[in-house]
Write a protein that holds these residues in place. Sequence first.
Motif, mmCIF file in Angstrom:
data_model
loop_
_atom_site.group_PDB
_atom_site.id
_atom_site.type_symbol
_atom_site.label_atom_id
_atom_site.label_comp_id
_atom_site.label_asym_id
_atom_site.label_seq_id
_atom_site.Cartn_x
_atom_site.Cartn_y
_atom_site.Cartn_z
ATOM 1 N N ASP A 78 0.840 -1.197 0.000
ATOM 2 C CA ASP A 78 0.000 0.000 0.000
ATOM 3 C C ASP A 78 0.879 1.252 0.000
ATOM 4 O O ASP A 78 1.697 1.429 0.914
ATOM 5 C CB ASP A 78 -0.900 0.010 1.231
ATOM 6 C CG ASP A 78 -1.871 -1.160 1.234
ATOM 7 O OD1 ASP A 78 -1.886 -1.911 0.254
ATOM 8 O OD2 ASP A 78 -2.611 -1.318 2.221
ATOM 9 N N TYR A 132 -11.451 -7.202 -5.747
ATOM 10 C CA TYR A 132 -11.447 -5.872 -5.149
ATOM 11 C C TYR A 132 -10.354 -5.682 -4.088
ATOM 12 O O TYR A 132 -10.237 -4.602 -3.515
ATOM 13 C CB TYR A 132 -12.823 -5.575 -4.547
ATOM 14 C CG TYR A 132 -13.882 -5.339 -5.604
ATOM 15 C CD1 TYR A 132 -13.898 -4.171 -6.349
ATOM 16 C CD2 TYR A 132 -14.842 -6.302 -5.883
ATOM 17 C CE1 TYR A 132 -14.846 -3.957 -7.343
ATOM 18 C CE2 TYR A 132 -15.802 -6.099 -6.872
ATOM 19 C CZ TYR A 132 -15.798 -4.924 -7.590
ATOM 20 O OH TYR A 132 -16.733 -4.718 -8.568
ATOM 21 N N SER A 133 -9.551 -6.717 -3.807
ATOM 22 C CA SER A 133 -8.401 -6.520 -2.917
ATOM 23 C C SER A 133 -7.314 -5.689 -3.592
ATOM 24 O O SER A 133 -6.469 -5.105 -2.916
ATOM 25 C CB SER A 133 -7.832 -7.872 -2.478
ATOM 26 O OG SER A 133 -7.311 -8.587 -3.593
ATOM 27 N N GLU A 149 -6.681 -2.350 -5.672
ATOM 28 C CA GLU A 149 -7.420 -1.113 -5.909
ATOM 29 C C GLU A 149 -6.455 0.059 -6.024
ATOM 30 O O GLU A 149 -5.452 0.129 -5.307
ATOM 31 C CB GLU A 149 -8.387 -0.874 -4.746
ATOM 32 C CG GLU A 149 -9.276 0.342 -4.895
ATOM 33 C CD GLU A 149 -10.216 0.507 -3.705
ATOM 34 O OE1 GLU A 149 -11.419 0.664 -3.928
ATOM 35 O OE2 GLU A 149 -9.733 0.473 -2.561
ATOM 36 N N ARG A 162 -6.901 4.306 -6.212
ATOM 37 C CA ARG A 162 -7.874 5.390 -6.090
ATOM 38 C C ARG A 162 -7.212 6.718 -6.428
ATOM 39 O O ARG A 162 -6.038 6.953 -6.100
ATOM 40 C CB ARG A 162 -8.465 5.437 -4.679
ATOM 41 C CG ARG A 162 -9.146 4.138 -4.280
ATOM 42 C CD ARG A 162 -9.798 4.230 -2.910
ATOM 43 N NE ARG A 162 -10.984 5.057 -2.933
ATOM 44 C CZ ARG A 162 -12.198 4.618 -3.234
ATOM 45 N NH1 ARG A 162 -12.378 3.348 -3.530
ATOM 46 N NH2 ARG A 162 -13.237 5.419 -3.224
ATOM 47 N N GLU A 178 -12.678 5.931 -6.909
ATOM 48 C CA GLU A 178 -12.182 4.681 -7.463
ATOM 49 C C GLU A 178 -11.749 4.883 -8.915
ATOM 50 O O GLU A 178 -12.468 5.474 -9.712
ATOM 51 C CB GLU A 178 -13.288 3.628 -7.386
ATOM 52 C CG GLU A 178 -12.880 2.269 -7.916
ATOM 53 C CD GLU A 178 -14.048 1.308 -7.898
ATOM 54 O OE1 GLU A 178 -14.628 1.072 -8.972
ATOM 55 O OE2 GLU A 178 -14.391 0.825 -6.799
ATOM 56 N N THR A 213 -9.761 -1.223 -10.227
ATOM 57 C CA THR A 213 -9.836 -2.380 -9.339
ATOM 58 C C THR A 213 -9.483 -3.629 -10.122
ATOM 59 O O THR A 213 -9.653 -3.688 -11.346
ATOM 60 C CB THR A 213 -11.241 -2.563 -8.727
ATOM 61 O OG1 THR A 213 -12.162 -2.915 -9.760
ATOM 62 C CG2 THR A 213 -11.710 -1.308 -8.021
ATOM 63 N N ARG A 234 -11.024 -6.395 -10.021
ATOM 64 C CA ARG A 234 -12.244 -7.025 -10.528
ATOM 65 C C ARG A 234 -12.650 -6.451 -11.879
ATOM 66 O O ARG A 234 -13.065 -7.184 -12.779
ATOM 67 C CB ARG A 234 -13.360 -6.815 -9.511
ATOM 68 C CG ARG A 234 -14.762 -7.121 -10.000
ATOM 69 C CD ARG A 234 -14.929 -8.565 -10.394
ATOM 70 N NE ARG A 234 -16.295 -8.840 -10.848
ATOM 71 C CZ ARG A 234 -16.664 -9.891 -11.553
ATOM 72 N NH1 ARG A 234 -15.761 -10.783 -11.898
ATOM 73 N NH2 ARG A 234 -17.924 -10.061 -11.907
ATOM 74 N N GLN A 235 -12.531 -5.145 -12.061
ATOM 75 C CA GLN A 235 -12.974 -4.511 -13.292
ATOM 76 C C GLN A 235 -11.910 -4.493 -14.381
ATOM 77 O O GLN A 235 -12.227 -4.626 -15.563
ATOM 78 C CB GLN A 235 -13.421 -3.076 -13.002
ATOM 79 C CG GLN A 235 -14.664 -2.989 -12.139
ATOM 80 C CD GLN A 235 -15.044 -1.559 -11.865
ATOM 81 O OE1 GLN A 235 -14.191 -0.674 -11.798
ATOM 82 N NE2 GLN A 235 -16.328 -1.309 -11.694
ATOM 83 N N LYS A 260 -3.513 0.137 -3.329
ATOM 84 C CA LYS A 260 -3.754 -0.899 -2.320
ATOM 85 C C LYS A 260 -3.469 -2.239 -2.972
ATOM 86 O O LYS A 260 -4.231 -2.714 -3.808
ATOM 87 C CB LYS A 260 -5.192 -0.846 -1.811
ATOM 88 C CG LYS A 260 -5.511 -1.903 -0.764
ATOM 89 C CD LYS A 260 -6.972 -1.859 -0.351
ATOM 90 C CE LYS A 260 -7.284 -2.965 0.647
ATOM 91 N NZ LYS A 260 -8.727 -2.987 1.004
ATOM 92 N N CYS A 261 -2.335 -2.824 -2.595
ATOM 93 C CA CYS A 261 -1.891 -4.069 -3.228
ATOM 94 C C CYS A 261 -0.915 -4.751 -2.285
ATOM 95 O O CYS A 261 -0.070 -4.093 -1.674
ATOM 96 C CB CYS A 261 -1.229 -3.775 -4.573
ATOM 97 S SG CYS A 261 -0.478 -5.209 -5.363
#
Length: 715
Positions: free
Chosen positions: A459, A486-487, A489, A491, A501, A504, A506-507, A529-530
């Motif tokens: 992070d 979603y883990s 992210e 931003r 956002e 992510t 997921r997307q 955030k990783c």
Amino acid sequence: MSPMTHIVKGANTPVPTGPLRVAVCRRKVPGTPAVDVSALLLDATGKVRGDADLVFHNQPAHPSGAVRHLGTGDGVDQLAEWLELDLPRVEPVVQRVLVAASCDDGTFGAVPGLALQTVAADGTIVAHYDVTDAAGETAFVLGEFYRRNGAWKFRAVGQGWESGLAGLATDFGIVVAQDPVPVMPGPVAPVAPAAPAAPAAPPTMAYAAVSKTDAPMAVPAHIPPVPSIPSTPTVPSTPSLPVPAPQALGADFPPHTQSGRGNGVVSVDVPLPPGPVIVEAQIRGDDWLLVETLNRRNKDEDTVFNTTLRDFHGRALVQPPRDRPLRMKVNYDGDWTIRVLPLSAARELGTQTLKGRGVDVIAYRGTMADVKVRFDGGADRGEWFVLNCHEAEHFDDLDEHEMLCNEIGKLKQTVPVPDGPLLLVIEHGDGNWELTAKPLPVRDPSAGRQTGAYQGRGDKTVTLLNPRPGRPALVEYDFPGAKADYSLEVRIVDEYGDEDEWLTGRQRGTRGMAVLFADGRAEQTVRVKCAGDWTLRLLPEEQAPLLTGPAEGRGSSVLRYQGPPTLMTVQRTSRGDDEHLSAWSLNHPYGRSATIADTLGRRRPTLGPVWVDPGGTCFITVRAAEDTKWRLEPAPLSAAPVLGARTPGGWYGVVRHTGPEAELVVVGTAMIHVFELDENLFPHRKLTASSGPHRISGSILHVRSLGEWTLELRP
């Protein structure tokens, strides 16, 4: 700052009777032996009173609170193992405090720049001793603090043992097991501290003030070189060692100890500082031990210990209530001891393997690391093992943690942990375990200012610089090892600290291409955030391919579009289950984006609008995981069906109304929105099922729904 006292072997010097920090230092040279530092508290006979009088990395705090092992400080080219001594709190029976060290994988003759340095509360270096004659020793007493006529002095000892720490410890009265398993100190009855003498440091730096504010002792950022040693004037002395001391985990307080036999109640009536504390339990025998906190009504609340381990000795993390004493109920048939300790008493996980048995609380202060976890499964090889990670910023809420392991039976895993300081808490584990931390190389994301490639780990918040202010830029991102959920992210952070956002897993998957600086701004702060490595590489917008006809690709991509407003079909061509795919049009210079289509996991073609600002640049951005294949194809406006009296459809789509002004009613069984588009195909008016009927004339409508829908047209 007064000059430091540089002493040679056998010499002594007075030290202030107050809080001191002691660094055992060495040069940072690859391949040289590691050094473990310990302190021994000796009585008038020159022996320890028990195992608790040995303070080292597995037993980092003396029960009196007078001596603590703080861990490792890492400087630019030097390393230091830090101890903290609060001389006024040393019990009267203790006459000497030895500072010792050991090498498990070499000898002290191979340790470059070995030295001991003592720093007073105001930052003054009061003693510096360079070890110049080490050879084949594997254990060393570097120096000692001793009482003399009501004051304290320091002596440079420089005595070595070739039998290692075990031999050194045995000479001072510690019984060393043949196959030791590191354990925590046993209970020691509290002894009133000696009355403090007048400290040489300023009164504002007295120990009580430091503990209350949790402020670290001042250490100068730069210390001038040490004067030459008189006995060897031709050899320049080693400069002092500005290695930072480890960061404190929480406020300190005197330990609370209570013993009993059979069922009982532990009550800590003295105020505890904010934040969690460590509760330690020790029993003899193999009966069932159950310890639970009590609520305001004196009823059972949370379980602290629940074990049948023989001769159990473990630690747990507990959040005391803010408005009443911490109370715990003990259920046990035999003798027990409960101790309440500050977080500074947590066992330290460094780079060497830490062993234990049962539940425990472990401090990690290093940089991001991979931690190897080994658990033998307990007596029946079927015990439950849970390891949680509590980061310092969330210590006020113990429910805010990451579960690293949750397994039954024998365990052999490697788990990632972020930068310390943090606590690793073994909440379940009735068996033997091992933890080994392997710190990862530190990366500086700010290096991307020169190269355009911003790299980091974990992070981070980093400011990206636009290589061509006033124009957009592409961002090629890569998060190897991350999960497409979603883990992961990223931003966008604005000048007020608000976040939106942007990306992510997921997307958009773990690698691909996106657009940044769509409004032409000169810089942009992002928050990543990783759990692992990541790279954000800035590229010129021209590297996005030009879309002039049908195009196929894979994963998240960016294309440039230079034509007029149009419709476009979006189709997922890969055959995976539940693969996310959406397409968006984004226009410079205003940075506005609008949805073209979202396939919602379906494989059938979806029609959507591409809005184009006549005065700007249009990008088509595709959002998908890296293994998702897709196909885009521009379509004329006539491809959209014309509205009739009743037009059914499903999910995303485009329809046209070409007749006179009429009323539109939106009917849908799932969430549905209909957008009226302007001449550039930008959505400028939203029509919903709950607010109709709506008057329309000569319109192109974009329908976005999670299911089937019907549009009814009434004259």
